[in-house]
Design a protein around this motif. Sequence first.
Motif, PDB file in Angstrom:
ATOM      1  N   UNK A   4     -39.211  42.372 -72.186  1.00  0.00           N
ATOM      2  CA  UNK A   4     -38.328  42.797 -72.985  1.00  0.00           C
ATOM      3  C   UNK A   4     -37.926  44.367 -72.847  1.00  0.00           C
ATOM      4  N   UNK A   5     -38.492  44.923 -71.876  1.00  0.00           N
ATOM      5  CA  UNK A   5     -37.408  47.044 -71.572  1.00  0.00           C
ATOM      6  C   UNK A   5     -36.822  45.775 -70.324  1.00  0.00           C
ATOM      7  N   UNK A   6     -36.621  44.885 -69.672  1.00  0.00           N
ATOM      8  CA  UNK A   6     -35.831  44.622 -68.629  1.00  0.00           C
ATOM      9  C   UNK A   6     -34.112  45.003 -68.563  1.00  0.00           C
ATOM     10  N   UNK A   7     -33.273  44.621 -70.005  1.00  0.00           N
ATOM     11  CA  UNK A   7     -32.126  44.827 -70.316  1.00  0.00           C
ATOM     12  C   UNK A   7     -32.222  43.370 -70.189  1.00  0.00           C
ATOM     13  N   UNK A   8     -30.717  42.877 -70.260  1.00  0.00           N
ATOM     14  CA  UNK A   8     -29.728  41.759 -70.191  1.00  0.00           C
ATOM     15  C   UNK A   8     -28.673  41.673 -68.607  1.00  0.00           C
ATOM     16  N   UNK A   9     -28.456  42.974 -68.478  1.00  0.00           N
ATOM     17  CA  UNK A   9     -27.642  43.034 -67.367  1.00  0.00           C
ATOM     18  C   UNK A   9     -28.398  43.320 -66.275  1.00  0.00           C
ATOM     19  N   UNK A  10     -28.054  42.817 -64.752  1.00  0.00           N
ATOM     20  CA  UNK A  10     -29.047  42.064 -63.595  1.00  0.00           C
ATOM     21  C   UNK A  10     -30.508  41.610 -63.863  1.00  0.00           C
ATOM     22  N   UNK A  11     -30.469  40.951 -64.749  1.00  0.00           N
ATOM     23  CA  UNK A  11     -31.411  40.325 -65.124  1.00  0.00           C
ATOM     24  C   UNK A  11     -31.147  38.330 -64.298  1.00  0.00           C
ATOM     25  N   UNK A  12     -31.362  37.944 -63.740  1.00  0.00           N
ATOM     26  CA  UNK A  12     -31.792  36.816 -63.138  1.00  0.00           C
ATOM     27  C   UNK A  12     -32.280  35.803 -64.154  1.00  0.00           C
ATOM     28  N   UNK A  13     -32.834  35.938 -64.971  1.00  0.00           N
ATOM     29  CA  UNK A  13     -33.436  34.925 -65.790  1.00  0.00           C
ATOM     30  C   UNK A  13     -31.933  34.807 -66.976  1.00  0.00           C
ATOM     31  N   UNK A  14     -31.272  35.943 -67.069  1.00  0.00           N
ATOM     32  CA  UNK A  14     -30.075  35.963 -68.240  1.00  0.00           C
ATOM     33  C   UNK A  14     -29.236  36.327 -67.266  1.00  0.00           C
ATOM     34  N   UNK A  15     -27.946  35.551 -65.818  1.00  0.00           N
ATOM     35  CA  UNK A  15     -26.289  36.231 -65.524  1.00  0.00           C
ATOM     36  C   UNK A  15     -25.076  36.429 -65.927  1.00  0.00           C
ATOM     37  N   UNK A  28     -23.764  39.378 -73.811  1.00  0.00           N
ATOM     38  CA  UNK A  28     -23.371  40.701 -73.916  1.00  0.00           C
ATOM     39  C   UNK A  28     -24.787  40.936 -72.754  1.00  0.00           C
ATOM     40  N   UNK A  29     -24.238  42.497 -71.991  1.00  0.00           N
ATOM     41  CA  UNK A  29     -25.354  42.292 -70.913  1.00  0.00           C
ATOM     42  C   UNK A  29     -25.407  43.856 -70.984  1.00  0.00           C
ATOM     43  N   UNK A  30     -26.448  44.292 -71.288  1.00  0.00           N
ATOM     44  CA  UNK A  30     -26.775  45.614 -71.509  1.00  0.00           C
ATOM     45  C   UNK A  30     -28.468  45.925 -70.341  1.00  0.00           C
ATOM     46  N   UNK A  31     -28.313  46.766 -70.326  1.00  0.00           N
ATOM     47  CA  UNK A  31     -29.459  47.162 -68.940  1.00  0.00           C
ATOM     48  C   UNK A  31     -30.795  48.021 -69.614  1.00  0.00           C
ATOM     49  N   UNK A  32     -31.953  47.464 -69.184  1.00  0.00           N
ATOM     50  CA  UNK A  32     -32.822  48.093 -69.533  1.00  0.00           C
ATOM     51  C   UNK A  32     -33.526  49.615 -69.704  1.00  0.00           C
ATOM     52  N   UNK A  33     -34.167  50.149 -70.327  1.00  0.00           N
ATOM     53  CA  UNK A  33     -34.988  51.110 -70.649  1.00  0.00           C
ATOM     54  C   UNK A  33     -34.438  51.764 -69.495  1.00  0.00           C
ATOM     55  N   UNK A  34     -34.301  53.131 -68.796  1.00  0.00           N
ATOM     56  CA  UNK A  34     -34.574  53.456 -67.191  1.00  0.00           C
ATOM     57  C   UNK A  34     -34.718  55.087 -67.749  1.00  0.00           C
ATOM     58  N   UNK A  35     -35.455  55.517 -66.545  1.00  0.00           N
ATOM     59  CA  UNK A  35     -35.189  57.050 -65.936  1.00  0.00           C
ATOM     60  C   UNK A  35     -34.076  57.535 -66.054  1.00  0.00           C
TER      61      UNK A  35
END
Length: 188
Positions: A4-15, A28-35
């Motif tokens: 759930x923290x990984x997001x939907x952008x750059x995620x090979x399971x949801x290209x 839609x593509x969104x990155x997960x939370x990141x520092x």
Amino acid sequence: MRIYLSGWKDNTSMPKGLVYEGVLEEPMEYSGGSAAQSSLLHCFDELLGIKHEETSGEFLARMRNYMPPAHKQLIQDISLQPSLKGFVQQQASERLNQAFQRCVKKLLAFRSYHIKVVSRYITVPAARARQLRKQSRESEQEMISRAPTALEERGTGGSGIMSFLKTVRNQTKYTLLPETGKKELHHS
């Protein structure tokens, strides 16, 4: 929770991203939370004159899209000002040089600590999960229920985690001023 923290952008399971039903028909593509989405860290980088290499710099620039607009603008405004490092070097003040060095070293220490945290909570558990998968003879259905293995080497923002973090840390190190020959005082 990792998935759930990984997001939907750059995620090979949801290209192609994730479809938000009732919002848009296209994924839609969104990155997960990141520092890397921390406005404060970007401010420090700009203020101290830390220049990131192309790949990590592009990722960091993209992460600014997740910041409040006023924060993003502040970072941009700081980046347009004359270099603090250049100012410090022009002053020829050992005290100012040492203060600048302490600032860079504290940020360097933070980034090294961040690598340790990521290693402890992401990299090591991922390696342990890989090891357990090799030992176990789970059914395919049980394997499907696990978080995607492709996420194991990625940060929650989607970057190749350890290479990215080490590159950012090393770029911070390169911002240190050259030693002046005097023995530097160590402050806590």
